[in-house]
Design an enzyme around this catalytic site. Structure first.
Site, PDB file in Angstrom:
ATOM      1  N   HIS A 231       0.931 -14.992   4.306  1.00 43.10           N
ATOM      2  CA  HIS A 231       0.637 -14.797   2.883  1.00 43.10           C
ATOM      3  C   HIS A 231       0.095 -13.382   2.623  1.00 43.10           C
ATOM      4  O   HIS A 231       0.643 -12.629   1.811  1.00 43.10           O
ATOM      5  CB  HIS A 231      -0.379 -15.854   2.433  1.00 43.10           C
ATOM      6  CG  HIS A 231      -0.726 -15.808   0.978  1.00 43.10           C
ATOM      7  ND1 HIS A 231      -0.111 -16.604   0.054  1.00 43.10           N
ATOM      8  CD2 HIS A 231      -1.608 -15.049   0.291  1.00 43.10           C
ATOM      9  CE1 HIS A 231      -0.604 -16.348  -1.151  1.00 43.10           C
ATOM     10  NE2 HIS A 231      -1.522 -15.393  -1.030  1.00 43.10           N
ATOM     11  N   GLU A 232      -0.951 -13.025   3.342  1.00 41.38           N
ATOM     12  CA  GLU A 232      -1.539 -11.691   3.134  1.00 41.38           C
ATOM     13  C   GLU A 232      -0.562 -10.605   3.587  1.00 41.38           C
ATOM     14  O   GLU A 232      -0.525  -9.520   3.016  1.00 41.38           O
ATOM     15  CB  GLU A 232      -2.889 -11.563   3.852  1.00 41.38           C
ATOM     16  CG  GLU A 232      -3.955 -12.594   3.441  1.00 41.38           C
ATOM     17  CD  GLU A 232      -4.222 -12.697   1.943  1.00 41.38           C
ATOM     18  OE1 GLU A 232      -4.052 -11.680   1.244  1.00 41.38           O
ATOM     19  OE2 GLU A 232      -4.564 -13.811   1.475  1.00 41.38           O
TER      20      GLU A 232
ATOM     21  N   HIS B 174       1.521  -9.862   0.612  1.00 39.88           N
ATOM     22  CA  HIS B 174       0.788  -8.992  -0.315  1.00 39.88           C
ATOM     23  C   HIS B 174       0.768  -7.561   0.229  1.00 39.88           C
ATOM     24  O   HIS B 174       0.959  -6.594  -0.501  1.00 39.88           O
ATOM     25  CB  HIS B 174      -0.666  -9.464  -0.465  1.00 39.88           C
ATOM     26  CG  HIS B 174      -0.855 -10.639  -1.383  1.00 39.88           C
ATOM     27  ND1 HIS B 174      -0.425 -10.644  -2.686  1.00 39.88           N
ATOM     28  CD2 HIS B 174      -1.481 -11.842  -1.197  1.00 39.88           C
ATOM     29  CE1 HIS B 174      -0.781 -11.810  -3.261  1.00 39.88           C
ATOM     30  NE2 HIS B 174      -1.411 -12.544  -2.370  1.00 39.88           N
TER      31      HIS B 174
ATOM     32  N   GLU C 156       1.532 -12.251  -6.323  1.00 35.15           N
ATOM     33  CA  GLU C 156       1.547 -13.561  -5.668  1.00 35.15           C
ATOM     34  C   GLU C 156       2.974 -13.981  -5.318  1.00 35.15           C
ATOM     35  O   GLU C 156       3.198 -14.696  -4.344  1.00 35.15           O
ATOM     36  CB  GLU C 156       0.856 -14.586  -6.568  1.00 35.15           C
ATOM     37  CG  GLU C 156       0.525 -15.908  -5.908  1.00 35.15           C
ATOM     38  CD  GLU C 156      -0.558 -15.843  -4.828  1.00 35.15           C
ATOM     39  OE1 GLU C 156      -1.150 -14.770  -4.612  1.00 35.15           O
ATOM     40  OE2 GLU C 156      -0.790 -16.888  -4.189  1.00 35.15           O
TER      41      GLU C 156
HETATM   42 CO    CO Z   1      -2.368 -14.437  -2.765  1.00 37.01          CO
END
Ligand code: CO
Length: 502
Positions: free
Chosen positions: A264-265, A268, A294
């Site tokens: 997830h990160e 980003h 996101e």
């Molecule tokens: Co996020």
């Protein structure tokens, strides 16, 4: 008389100076979460406040305002320059709508409210949080009226996180969820259940870390322009596209914790690394919106990381790190375990499907708080009622209920919906990527992510804030956000995982 060129150079100098200060704040903020000893907190708080105030002064000065006015009527700017000026002017005008005293009051109340939330959580007592939360809601209503809005006051707050979003659009998105998700969930409940035991064995920290680095390298995260560290709450921060920091956490008895936060990160982080360096500090060098940010994390986490193809490549690698833990487990089993659906109490630990009920509940509550139809003191009862209604479970206490998220204590009303928007944008973008990149699924099966990343760079990252989320979505996929694509992808996934047809 200064030429347009000279004026624009002056504009860039001011904006980049503010960016230097803000990125320096980001370094301090990163250090605070990653390395800072406990006693450093007070000094750090004042250092951060000084930097923030100085940056804010630069960007709200009358001089800056008149510079923007002059430049906004200049006719010899390039297209990119015009875009930067337009966006900076919007930001400036928005900033100016909040009087200095209001900003100060909000900042003070935020500290008070955050401390109250910490205490309330610790003692599992909502009443310790209620009075300052109630003041926060009042102040947020005031903020909405200072900004001005059309329709619902919540629209003014939403706009801060997702420009152009409003309840008319979100109601459509969430009504779609309310109709479709319960049906899908019901089918899953009635299907033979899958086990995720293989995630809950003992996975030593160092090997988990090494695997996370393999995955990030596979995603083409540039370690020459970023790094990963540990923190209690995983996050991404950036000091420039050439220096992007992500963090993860490890639970030796729950592999999910590191795995999903890392991917997830990482998503980003890839977005931040892909923003145009030449636009450093300028609007065109910043991310489109929270929702689009996101979408990047969710695309990698859910569309790629939770796909069978991904595990066909990564499972054998994982087995090398954990041969004993994963004995008798196949890539297929692991893929199914990664997609187990189970209504649960905590948003951040929710599966890909039921996650959106958590967001929906917060969205409904926020609307009512801001319009004044829900009193703060009735919040726990309302929370529990909605958890029962949508997820069929009731929190045993407020700590695992209404007190679980930090957002409201920071005054972040209007933020939660961006999580759902981001997930839905992710599915729609990924759907398009599958059409645009021939053999993408086979590439992922081979651990080749370069073409996908190039696609994201070309379609999204390079533009910074040039387009709104909606404009970007239309430019990429030919239509506005369409939640039915999310539902279709979920239905296809759970056909593979649970054997259901939808
Ligand atoms: Co996020």
């Amino acid at each position: 008389m200064q030429t347009t060129n000279q004026l624009y150079t002056e504009y860039v100098t001011i904006v980049q100076k503010a960016a230097d200060l803000n990125y320096a704040s980001a370094v301090l903020g990163w250090d605070q979460e990653v390395y800072m000893p406990a006693k450093g907190a007070d000094a750090r708080a004042r250092q951060l406040a000084t930097l923030a105030t100085t940056a804010h002064e630069l960007l709200t000065s009358d001089h800056f305002g008149s510079l923007l006015s002059e430049l906004s009527v200049a006719c010899d700017l390039t297209d990119e320059q015009k875009c930067n000026i337009l966006l900076s002017k919007e930001d400036y005008q928005k900033n100016k709508k909040l009087p200095h005293e209001f900003v100060e009051e909000l900042s003070k109340l935020t500290s008070e409210c955050f401390n109250a939330w910490i205490a309330a959580r610790e003692k599992n007592d909502f009443n310790l949080f209620a009075p300052s939360l109630s003041k926060m809601v009042t102040l947020k209503r005031k903020q909405a009226s200072l900004y001005g809005y059309q329709g619902h006051p919540y629209n003014a707050l939403l706009d801060e996180y997702e420009k152009g979003a409003n309840i008319e659009m979100l109601d459509v998105v969430f009504n779609g969820i309310k109709e479709q998700l319960p049906l899908l969930l019901e089918k899953i409940k009635n299907a033979p259940q899958v086990s995720n035991d293989c995630f809950h064995r003992n996975f030593p920290k160092q090997q988990q870390w090494d695997f996370s680095i393999d995955v990030l390298k596979g995603m083409e995260f540039d370690f020459e322009a970023g790094r990963q560290d540990y923190s209690v709450h995983p996050f991404t921060t950036s000091f420039a596209p050439s220096d992007v920091r992500i963090t993860t956490r490890v639970d030796e008895n729950n592999f999910s914790s590191m795995l999903w936060s890392c991917i997830h990160e990482g998503g980003h982080g890839l977005y931040e690394q892909g923003l145009p360096e030449a636009q450093y500090g300028l609007p065109l060098g910043a991310a489109t919106s929270l929702g689009i940010h996101e979408s990047q994390s969710r695309l990698w986490e859910n569309c790629v990381g939770r796909s069978l193809g991904f595990w066909q490549h990564y499972f054998p690698i994982l087995q090398k790190y954990f041969p004993e833990q994963l004995i008798g487990v196949s890539a297929q089993d692991f893929f199914k375990a990664a997609n187990k659906v189970q209504p649960s109490l905590i948003r951040t630990e929710a599966d890909e499907l039921t996650y959106h009920f958590h967001v929906l509940i917060r969205y409904e509550i926020e609307k009512e708080l801001i319009e004044g139809t829900l009193e703060t003191e009735n919040l726990p009862a309302k929370w529990n009622e909605l958890y029962q209604k949508y997820l069929g479970i009731t929190p045993p206490d407020n700590r695992s209920g209404v007190l679980q998220d930090v957002h409201w204590s920071h005054g972040m009303f209007g933020y939660f919906p961006t999580y759902t928007l981001g997930s839905f944008y992710a599915c729609q973008f990924y759907d398009q990527a599958l059409k645009d990149i021939s053999g993408l699924q086979a590439q992922i099966q081979n651990g080749e992510m370069a073409q996908l990343l190039t696609w994201l760079r070309t379609k999204i990252h390079q533009y910074g804030r040039r387009y709104t989320s909606e404009e970007l979505c239309i430019a990429i996929t030919g239509k506005k956000l369409d939640p039915s694509i999310f539902i279709e992808q979920m239905a296809a996934k759970y056909k593979d995982v649970y054997g259901i047809s939808f």
